[in-house]
Design a protein around this motif. Structure first.
Motif, PDB file in Angstrom:
ATOM      1  N   PHE A 171      -7.654  14.688   4.548  1.00  0.00           N
ATOM      2  CA  PHE A 171      -6.943  13.772   5.448  1.00  0.00           C
ATOM      3  C   PHE A 171      -5.525  13.576   4.922  1.00  0.00           C
ATOM      4  CE2 PHE A 171     -11.431  12.807   5.335  1.00  0.00           C
ATOM      5  CZ  PHE A 171     -11.783  12.733   6.677  1.00  0.00           C
ATOM      6  N   ASP A 172      -4.618  13.334   5.853  1.00  0.00           N
ATOM      7  CA  ASP A 172      -3.231  13.076   5.479  1.00  0.00           C
ATOM      8  C   ASP A 172      -3.062  11.574   5.259  1.00  0.00           C
ATOM      9  OD1 ASP A 172      -0.479  12.800   5.269  1.00  0.00           O
ATOM     10  OD2 ASP A 172      -0.109  14.467   6.650  1.00  0.00           O
ATOM     11  N   LEU A 173      -2.645  11.200   4.053  1.00  0.00           N
ATOM     12  CA  LEU A 173      -2.504   9.772   3.725  1.00  0.00           C
ATOM     13  C   LEU A 173      -1.059   9.288   3.792  1.00  0.00           C
ATOM     14  CD1 LEU A 173      -4.773   9.474   0.530  1.00  0.00           C
ATOM     15  CD2 LEU A 173      -5.411   9.054   2.916  1.00  0.00           C
ATOM     16  N   THR A 174      -0.142  10.213   4.028  1.00  0.00           N
ATOM     17  CA  THR A 174       1.285   9.892   3.845  1.00  0.00           C
ATOM     18  C   THR A 174       1.691   8.564   4.481  1.00  0.00           C
ATOM     19  OG1 THR A 174       1.604  12.267   4.033  1.00  0.00           O
ATOM     20  CG2 THR A 174       3.599  10.903   3.981  1.00  0.00           C
ATOM     21  N   ASP A 175       1.270   8.378   5.725  1.00  0.00           N
ATOM     22  CA  ASP A 175       1.769   7.214   6.447  1.00  0.00           C
ATOM     23  C   ASP A 175       1.172   5.898   5.982  1.00  0.00           C
ATOM     24  OD1 ASP A 175       3.254   9.017   7.756  1.00  0.00           O
ATOM     25  OD2 ASP A 175       2.027   9.061   9.585  1.00  0.00           O
ATOM     26  N   CYS A 176       0.131   5.925   5.218  1.00  0.00           N
ATOM     27  CA  CYS A 176      -0.414   4.632   4.768  1.00  0.00           C
ATOM     28  C   CYS A 176      -0.259   4.408   3.268  1.00  0.00           C
ATOM     29  CB  CYS A 176      -1.849   4.438   5.244  1.00  0.00           C
ATOM     30  SG  CYS A 176      -2.868   5.861   5.151  1.00  0.00           S
ATOM     31  N   LEU A 177       0.425   5.311   2.591  1.00  0.00           N
ATOM     32  CA  LEU A 177       0.626   5.092   1.152  1.00  0.00           C
ATOM     33  C   LEU A 177       1.758   4.096   0.926  1.00  0.00           C
ATOM     34  CD1 LEU A 177       0.244   8.683  -0.277  1.00  0.00           C
ATOM     35  CD2 LEU A 177      -1.334   6.755  -0.526  1.00  0.00           C
ATOM     36  N   GLN A 178       1.713   3.428  -0.233  1.00  0.00           N
ATOM     37  CA  GLN A 178       2.754   2.462  -0.553  1.00  0.00           C
ATOM     38  C   GLN A 178       3.194   2.646  -2.000  1.00  0.00           C
ATOM     39  OE1 GLN A 178       0.248  -0.819   0.527  1.00  0.00           O
ATOM     40  NE2 GLN A 178      -0.521  -1.127  -1.546  1.00  0.00           N
ATOM     41  N   GLU A 179       4.277   2.010  -2.349  1.00  0.00           N
ATOM     42  CA  GLU A 179       4.737   1.986  -3.738  1.00  0.00           C
ATOM     43  C   GLU A 179       3.679   1.294  -4.577  1.00  0.00           C
ATOM     44  OE1 GLU A 179       7.874   2.599  -5.474  1.00  0.00           O
ATOM     45  OE2 GLU A 179       7.989   4.024  -3.799  1.00  0.00           O
ATOM     46  N   GLY A 180       3.568   1.680  -5.797  1.00  0.00           N
ATOM     47  CA  GLY A 180       2.634   0.967  -6.682  1.00  0.00           C
ATOM     48  C   GLY A 180       1.197   1.333  -6.382  1.00  0.00           C
ATOM     49  N   THR A 181       0.330   0.325  -6.433  1.00  0.00           N
ATOM     50  CA  THR A 181      -1.101   0.590  -6.328  1.00  0.00           C
ATOM     51  C   THR A 181      -1.548   0.796  -4.887  1.00  0.00           C
ATOM     52  OG1 THR A 181      -1.377  -0.833  -8.238  1.00  0.00           O
ATOM     53  CG2 THR A 181      -3.369  -0.328  -6.988  1.00  0.00           C
ATOM     54  N   ASN A 182      -2.339   1.841  -4.715  1.00  0.00           N
ATOM     55  CA  ASN A 182      -2.931   2.121  -3.406  1.00  0.00           C
ATOM     56  C   ASN A 182      -4.442   1.982  -3.526  1.00  0.00           C
ATOM     57  OD1 ASN A 182      -0.691   3.432  -1.583  1.00  0.00           O
ATOM     58  ND2 ASN A 182      -0.393   4.205  -3.665  1.00  0.00           N
ATOM     59  N   ARG A 183      -5.041   1.554  -2.455  1.00  0.00           N
ATOM     60  CA  ARG A 183      -6.503   1.394  -2.476  1.00  0.00           C
ATOM     61  C   ARG A 183      -7.134   2.337  -1.447  1.00  0.00           C
ATOM     62  NH1 ARG A 183      -9.984  -4.225  -2.321  1.00  0.00           N
ATOM     63  NH2 ARG A 183      -9.158  -4.454  -4.428  1.00  0.00           N
ATOM     64  N   LEU A 184      -8.083   3.136  -1.924  1.00  0.00           N
ATOM     65  CA  LEU A 184      -8.780   4.087  -1.056  1.00  0.00           C
ATOM     66  C   LEU A 184     -10.232   3.635  -0.950  1.00  0.00           C
ATOM     67  CD1 LEU A 184      -7.775   6.845   0.152  1.00  0.00           C
ATOM     68  CD2 LEU A 184      -9.009   7.941  -1.713  1.00  0.00           C
ATOM     69  N   CYS A 185     -10.724   3.516   0.265  1.00  0.00           N
ATOM     70  CA  CYS A 185     -12.092   3.035   0.471  1.00  0.00           C
ATOM     71  C   CYS A 185     -12.871   4.055   1.289  1.00  0.00           C
ATOM     72  CB  CYS A 185     -12.071   1.701   1.227  1.00  0.00           C
ATOM     73  SG  CYS A 185     -11.122   0.435   0.367  1.00  0.00           S
ATOM     74  N   VAL A 186     -14.045   4.396   0.805  1.00  0.00           N
ATOM     75  CA  VAL A 186     -14.863   5.391   1.489  1.00  0.00           C
ATOM     76  C   VAL A 186     -16.240   4.802   1.739  1.00  0.00           C
ATOM     77  CG1 VAL A 186     -15.675   7.779   1.446  1.00  0.00           C
ATOM     78  CG2 VAL A 186     -13.708   7.119   0.055  1.00  0.00           C
ATOM     79  N   GLU A 187     -16.664   4.896   2.972  1.00  0.00           N
ATOM     80  CA  GLU A 187     -18.003   4.424   3.306  1.00  0.00           C
ATOM     81  C   GLU A 187     -18.850   5.671   3.569  1.00  0.00           C
ATOM     82  OE1 GLU A 187     -18.541   0.666   5.699  1.00  0.00           O
ATOM     83  OE2 GLU A 187     -19.262   2.185   7.119  1.00  0.00           O
TER      84      GLU A 187
END
Ligand code: GAL
Length: 929
Positions: A171-187
């Motif tokens: 998946f492309d994450l570019t548009d939801c990434l941010q500076e610093g800490t990112n949180r990825l959640c998988v169900e």
């Protein structure tokens, strides 16, 4: 990115199997620079493997539905290792089941339904900051394997959804990434519509079980690569059609290719234009010469600045059907293959590089030249290894819907999926595409497989059509048409499993259009793999018989601690689960810990070249003759010394130089055999008419049909012996054992003490009309003290009448042991033995006493084991075997083979069965000084 609201209903909709998932592509690795490529360290990837936060729920209703929110409270979450299975990390339930769906008998379901009350969910959370090397570029995430359905969020934004446990989901994450800490959640959901088409015969797991990483796409990115390599009819001219797909700022971007051989000599250096390159003087790729050439692609942007460097090794080969025969580089190919599940006894299918390296070593040592990736695409590294080592691959799509069409063995496809159902078609073709796109560059892949045991219909036909359209350089395999000939067109070859040699012969003699392979054969469950010769002979006789794939590589069992605190290899049912198929997943040529089973020498032999086999036969013949002559001479040379006889009330005693024997009048044989002061007998020897049933013995009903011999073996009792004293030369004592439970049957055990210092033992069974087939015939006894080591002259390893050709003839030594099959069974036989020496040793390893058994002309078979057949028969795991401190010695004149065609019905080949109406004997001598 399209924003979409995630829906639970996707789980039961076969038409929803990917939402926002990126297009599948080749498994090449992009490096930022040539130096990175040379060092094989890319700054464009960032691993997310490691410890993640985790919460397990028994069903979707109970899951923390809002856990993906950036501010979600995770205080109730535990942790989990990624990659890894959920069930092996303390959550949920392990279950091994073969064809029956895991919920069989608990929920009345039909495809694509799931039992919403029992549909576990794993909620995973990880946090990361984007590595320097990835910043300022598009960033995607790759999940290499998630079982079975996943929803993904990043920083509170829903990203996408995917199914198919065994191919990457990106998946492309570019548009939801941010500076610093990112949180990825998988169900992760354990049940979804895909559960109906991932019904492989294996442990049912769930979770993120293959690596996860982020990767960056520089401003020009090589999204897909196909180095389509071929070989002209002259076998000297290689062809290469490089196809590249660029992404990003493609305007003015360029790709150049440098192709070098192993010495670094450049065969081509220049732009990639899409044209086919002709390369002279290439070395063709094959099992014998797996020559690879090194391709390096360099992607530059409009300004000429290098954006990516992509290395890939390729081979030149031509795989084609010629007059109904599969040919590689113009020569008929024969697959000496094995099916391989990804397996590790600690980590299940979450295997690592070392597991693959170890398997490849076993392949190389044992002449295995082919693998079927049963029943799903494997991790990419395995394909690299196969490329490098010349291992021909059948790459199999992740598709099996066994329980939807075969019920208790009968074909009943009334609710088969995918069948010809339009709503399942895209999903299965997508699985084919995901595999094809990922693996298309691998030279080793010769054949695409549509999956396993899913019956046949329009949907699978569409998979075949997909493969053919995309890839004219490979063939397509599917066994399932065997059950539905309307769809014969699905498979380019006739593929069957566990077919009997004589049926294959019939097929081959019918002038068939398609060549024949066995996608599975030699079912190596427990002590098996007998009769391999019959299949190899087919390959020698019929060009259209093109080999087979042994079932299978490794026992699937898991280390666990049992209720008594013992560390044991657990199999189905040991984890409390039902429905289960118990130890039916233990069919490997290696044990679950990777150690080779004794049958491996047979694989190595039959998979060797005919010339190598002939050389081994000749060596063995000569050595067996260099041994028989010596034995005869040593016997002739033995000095005679008079015997003395003592007639007591309960025993007849016979004494000679250094030994003393007591023949009991009541116990059915000698109750004492003392040599040099050491007592060798625990109880009097008895007729051996039972062996602990093998998995194959049980599976084909032999154990049930011939069970009367079990009682005879355990309970028969001899009457008073007949004694003939011809002292001082010889004394003969004969015991007759009516074999209880087999009317009219009798075994006669005759002992002759000779003044040459030997006790000759002869056992005879005369055969009784109507008696059941025997597992074996001979004599058995237990030693009074444990045997520390056995040395024998004969065949190496463990051998049986239908599994001994792979052995070497010589002198060998072993410590008496039980082979660690998942369920203890008959093991450890040494066929065609000339001499066996049982040694007792002291604590420092010095031999303190030894007992020598010698052939009297005809070789015998023997085993020396820490347990009796009856003890083996009663145990369900090796750790349940009693430690008695005795050694069970069995000397046989006849033994049934172990068989190997299958483990559920087919008997051992006729030549290796023991007819109860025939006579069997064994004769050997025990040296008394
Ligand atoms: C086959 C199947 C394998 C395995 C084997 C028996 O039918 O394809 O996955 O179940 O039988 O061990």
């Amino acid at each position: 990115m399209k924003t979409t609201k995630p829906e639970l209903s996707w789980l039961t909709d076969p038409q929803v199997f990917a939402v926002n998932r990126l297009a599948a592509h080749s498994d090449h690795i992009c490096y930022r620079t040539a130096a990175e490529a040379a060092a094989r360290r890319t700054s464009l990837r960032q691993s997310l493997d490691g410890e993640w936060r985790f919460c397990w729920s028994p069903n979707p209703a109970a899951r923390p539905a809002d856990f993906w929110r950036p501010d979600a409270d995770l205080s109730a979450f535990g942790t989990i290792q990624v990659p890894g299975h959920i069930e092996l990390q303390g959550y949920g339930e392990l279950q091994y089941t073969n064809t029956l769906y895991p919920w069989d008998g608990r929920a009345a379901l039909r495809p694509p339904q799931i039992d919403w009350d029992n549909a576990p969910v794993g909620s995973y959370v990880t946090e990361f900051t984007v590595d320097e090397g990835l910043r300022g570029q598009r960033v995607c995430v790759s999940f290499q394997g998630v079982e079975q359905a996943m929803y993904l969020w990043c920083n509170g934004v829903f990203v996408g959804y995917a199914e198919d446990s065994f191919t990457p989901s990106e998946f492309d994450l570019t548009d939801c990434l941010q500076e610093g800490t990112n949180r990825l959640c998988v169900e992760v959901h354990k049940r979804c519509s895909a559960s109906w088409i991932e019904d492989q015969d294996f442990f049912r797991f769930s979770g993120i079980f293959r690596p996860v990483y982020l990767y960056a796409k520089p401003k020009v990115h090589l999204a897909d690569l196909w180095l389509q390599a071929g070989l002209e009819q002259d076998n000297l001219t290689g062809t290469l059609t490089p196809r590249v797909q660029l992404e990003g700022e493609t305007e003015g971007a360029r790709v150049t290719l440098r192709l070098t051989d192993s010495e670094g000599y450049a065969l081509y250096e220049g732009p990639v234009t899409g044209d086919t390159l002709e390369l002279q003087g290439v070395q063709p790729w094959s099992h014998a010469t797996p020559t690879l050439y090194h391709a390096e692609l360099t992607v530059t942007d409009r300004e000429g600045t290098v954006q990516e460097v992509v290395p890939y090794d390729i081979g030149f080969r031509r795989f084609e059907m010629v007059d109904g025969v599969m040919c590689l580089n113009g020569e008929r190919v024969v697959f000496n293959g094995v099916n391989r599940h990804e397996w590790n006894a600690e980590r299940g299918r979450a295997i690592g590089p070392e597991d693959m390296d170890a398997a490849m070593e076993v392949f190389r040592r044992n002449n295995i030249n082919a693998v079927r990736t049963c029943h799903y695409p494997n991790q990419s590294r395995w394909y690299d290894l196969c490329d490098r080592n010349g291992i021909y691959m059948i790459d199999e799509t992740n598709l099996e819907s066994h329980g939807s069409w075969q019920k208790l063995g009968a074909v009943e496809p009334s609710w088969n999926v995918p069948g010809s159902l339009p709503e399942w078609k895209d999903c299965v073709v997508d699985r084919a595409r995901s595999m094809f796109e990922r693996d298309k560059n691998h030279t080793a892949v010769l054949i695409w497989s549509c999956g396993n045991e899913s019956y046949a219909g329009e949907d699978i036909l569409a998979m075949t059509e997909f493969f053919h359209q995309q890839d004219p350089g490979r063939l397509v395999h599917y066994e399932g048409v065997f059950h539905n000939r309307d769809f014969d067109a699905i498979s380019d070859m006739e593929s069957r499993m566990y077919e009997k040699p004589w049926n294959i012969r019939d097929y081959l003699e019918s002038k068939p259009a398609k060549p024949f392979i066995l996608c599975e054969y030699m079912h190596d469950m427990g002590n098996s793999l007998g009769g391999m010769e019959s299949y190899i002979r087919l390959a020698e006789k019929y060009p259209q018989y093109q080999g087979g794939f042994i079932w299978d590589y490794m026992d699937q069992a898991l280390w666990h601690t049992d209720a008594l605190g013992r560390r044991v290899l657990g199999y189905g049912g040991d984890f409390g689960e039902r429905t289960t198929d118990y130890n039916f997943s233990g069919n490997g040529i290696v044990y679950a810990d990777g150690a080779e089973k004794p049958a491996m020498q047979e694989v190595r032999y039959w998979y060797a070249d005919a010339a190598d086999r002939a050389a081994q036969d000749a060596r063995n013949d000569a050595a067996a003759k260099a041994a028989d002559t010596a034995l005869a001479a040593s016997w002739e040379a033995r000095a005679r010394q008079p015997l003395t006889v003592t007639e007591g009330d309960g025993n007849l005693g016979v004494k000679g130089d250094g030994f003393e024997i007591l023949f009991s009048y009541t116990e059915g044989g000698p109750s004492s055999l003392r040599i040099g002061g050491t007592e060798w007998l625990w109880r009097a020897p008895r007729p051996a008419v039972w062996r602990a049933a093998t998995d194959n013995d049980r599976g084909c009903g032999f154990a049930q049909r011939s069970g009367a011999w079990l009682a005879a073996d355990a309970l028969s009792k001899a009457g008073q012996p007949e004694v003939v004293v011809e002292a001082p030369d010889r004394v003969t004592v004969e015991y007759r054992f009516p074999l209880v439970s087999v009317p009219g049957a009798e075994a006669v055990l005759r002992y002759t003490v000779l003044d040459q210092g030997a006790l000759e033992v002869e056992a005879v069974y005369h055969g009784v009309e109507g008696a059941p087939e025997l597992p074996c015939f001979g004599v058995r006894f237990q030693t009074a003290a444990p045997v520390a080591a056995t040395r024998w002259t004969g065949l190496s390893g463990e051998t049986y009448p239908d599994r001994y050709k792979g052995a070497d003839f010589g002198c060998f030594e072993e410590v008496p042991h039980i082979e660690p099959h998942l369920v203890p069974q008959e093991c450890g036989l040494h066929w065609q033995t000339r001499q066996a020496v049982l040694q007792q040793r002291d604590a420092r390893g010095r031999t303190t006493a030894s007992l020598t058994l010698q052939s009297c002309g005809e070789p015998f078979a023997f085993s020396a084991l820490p347990n009796t057949a009856e003890e083996l028969e009663a145990a369900q795991h090796p750790c349940e075997l009693p430690v008695t401190g005795r050694t069970a010695v069995t000397v046989l004149g006849a033994s049934r083979g172990v068989g190997g065609i299958d483990s559920w019905g087919t008997d051992v080949e006729e030549a290796y069965r023991l007819d109860g109406s025939r006579e069997y004997t064994v004769q050997f001598r025990i040296l008394l000084r």
